[in-house]
Design a protein around this motif. Structure first.
Motif, PDB file in Angstrom:
ATOM      1  N   PRO A  81       7.072   5.610   3.963  1.00 20.44           N
ATOM      2  CA  PRO A  81       7.844   5.069   2.853  1.00 20.44           C
ATOM      3  C   PRO A  81       7.484   5.775   1.541  1.00 20.44           C
ATOM      4  N   GLY A  82       8.372   5.648   0.563  1.00 17.23           N
ATOM      5  CA  GLY A  82       8.146   6.278  -0.729  1.00 17.23           C
ATOM      6  C   GLY A  82       9.448   6.373  -1.499  1.00 17.23           C
ATOM      7  N   LEU A  83       9.425   7.199  -2.542  1.00 23.67           N
ATOM      8  CA  LEU A  83      10.622   7.387  -3.376  1.00 23.67           C
ATOM      9  C   LEU A  83      11.488   8.469  -2.738  1.00 23.67           C
ATOM     10  N   VAL A  84      12.785   8.187  -2.594  1.00 23.05           N
ATOM     11  CA  VAL A  84      13.621   9.079  -1.791  1.00 23.05           C
ATOM     12  C   VAL A  84      13.677  10.518  -2.325  1.00 23.05           C
ATOM     13  N   ALA A 325      14.457  11.440   5.088  1.00 25.22           N
ATOM     14  CA  ALA A 325      13.551  10.594   4.306  1.00 25.22           C
ATOM     15  C   ALA A 325      13.973   9.140   4.464  1.00 25.22           C
ATOM     16  N   ILE A 326      13.007   8.251   4.716  1.00 22.99           N
ATOM     17  CA  ILE A 326      13.306   6.829   4.843  1.00 22.99           C
ATOM     18  C   ILE A 326      12.417   6.071   3.848  1.00 22.99           C
ATOM     19  N   PRO A 327      12.998   5.688   2.690  1.00 25.83           N
ATOM     20  CA  PRO A 327      12.186   5.095   1.610  1.00 25.83           C
ATOM     21  C   PRO A 327      11.458   3.815   2.017  1.00 25.83           C
ATOM     22  N   ASN A 328      12.057   3.015   2.915  1.00 23.92           N
ATOM     23  CA  ASN A 328      11.413   1.736   3.288  1.00 23.92           C
ATOM     24  C   ASN A 328      10.887   1.765   4.721  1.00 23.92           C
ATOM     25  N   LEU A 329      10.510   2.931   5.185  1.00 23.79           N
ATOM     26  CA  LEU A 329       9.992   3.085   6.555  1.00 23.79           C
ATOM     27  C   LEU A 329       8.822   2.114   6.788  1.00 23.79           C
TER      28      LEU A 329
END
Ligand code: KG4
Ligand code: ZN
Length: 332
Positions: A81-84, A325-329
């Motif tokens: 997770p992180g900022l896209v 990219a998966i921001p809320n992984l």
């Protein structure tokens, strides 16, 4: 096997070269200073900074490791997770590099990276262990059955522990991110100066920090400026003690409930000196062993991503270049 790791999930641009998931040959970390003046990370600004830094940081990582790109046999990068925006910079760079060099690529869950920091550094850590992940965005207790096999015991209902540190540090004028500064200030204060509330009532493994944050905010509001100036270290120590108390109680409860004796703590807040000390004392008093990463491997870094990528590759082989990219992984 040499793995190149790339981490850009938030405001650190990092590249590392790690041998066989064990030996760190280089771990270059650039913390973006530009956000301090805003008191928080501005995603678009972070993306642009990553674009500027990624190539030089990658080159520096190879140089410090004393290798060239032809020596790299696996490329791993954080996919979430992180900022896209920031995630896409590192992920796209890593995928492009793997494709151009015709080497396998593995996308990595950032939280699994934090967890892997302990596996990387501690050879005697049991495969089956408990882990407390405490960062700026996450607070969770997980039973690791083996690498890749996780059972979620509990997580925060609201703020993460690091977020609480950052918000209180900001209220106290300690800058952003203020966790480390608050830790330093607290080391000279009295943790029993004021008893802030602890959310440990229920017999579970959940965490909650928004009540504590509000309690500190109200306390500071009522304080006259002279007392604040005089008692800053005591207030910081009292707040820190409340956070550490809850993290400790819940971790011990998880140890008791699962019977697992090897415990790790990871993520930015694992750098907290009081948490390291308290957890070690309490876990060892119950016949367990506590492991934490060295300071440079607590906060975001690419060595932990390279290690997690390597362990994943050993188990499952290469990942797909279409990985997005998966921001809320999630980890679990
Ligand atoms: O793992 P990390 O680098 O980034 C995320 O994945 O979120 O964690 C950053 C967090 C910030 O909230 C920072 O204030 C906190 O870790 N932190 C600390 C300390 N060093 C970093 N909190 C308390 N005490 C410290 N010494
Ligand atoms: Zn992190």
């Amino acid at each position: 096997m040499l793995t190149l790791g790339i981490e850009t999930s938030c405001d650190e641009t990092s590249a590392a070269v790690v041998r066989a998931g064990r030996d760190i040959l280089s771990n270059v970390i650039l913390s973006q200073a530009v956000h301090t003046r805003f008191g928080g990370v501005i995603p678009e600004v972070a993306s642009r900074e990553h674009v500027k830094a990624i190539v030089p940081i990658y080159q520096q990582a190879l140089e410090e490791a004393g290798v060239t790109i032809t020596d790299i046999k696996l490329v791993a990068a954080t996919m979430g997770p992180g900022l896209v925006g920031p995630l896409l910079v590192g992920l796209s760079f890593a995928k492009g590099l793997a494709y151009a060099r015709n080497v396998p690529f593995v996308p990595v869950n950032h939280l699994e990276g934090h967890l892997a920091a302990n596996v990387l550094e501690h050879q005697d850590l049991d495969k089956h262990h408990l882990t407390l992940i405490v960062s700026g965005g996450h607070t969770m207790l997980v039973e690791v059955k083996s690498f890749g096999e996780y059972l979620l015991l509990g997580r925060t209902r609201d703020d993460a522990a690091g977020e609480a540190f950052d918000k209180v540090a900001k209220l106290m004028g300690l800058g952003y991110p203020g966790g480390a500064a608050l830790d330093k200030l607290a080391s000279t204060g009295n943790p029993r100066y004021f008893r802030f509330p602890r959310a440990v009532m229920k017999d579970d493994f959940q965490f909650s920090y928004s009540g504590l944050k509000t309690a500190v905010a109200l306390y500071l509001k009522k304080l006259d400026p002279n007392e604040l100036a005089e008692r800053k270290a005591d207030i910081a120590a009292s707040f820190q003690e409340a956070v550490v108390d809850v993290l400790t109680v819940k971790t011990l409860r998880a140890m008791e409930a699962t019977g697992v004796r090897h415990v790790t703590v990871s993520g930015g807040v694992a750098a907290n000196s009081r948490l390291r000390l308290r957890l070690r004392e309490e876990v060892e008093a119950r016949g367990g062993r506590l492991y934490y990463p060295s300071l440079a491997l607590c906060t975001d870094n690419a060595a932990m991503i390279a290690a997690a990528g390597f362990y994943n590759f050993e188990k499952h082989g290469p990942g797909e270049l279409i990985a997005n990219a998966i921001p809320n992984l999630k980890l679990v």
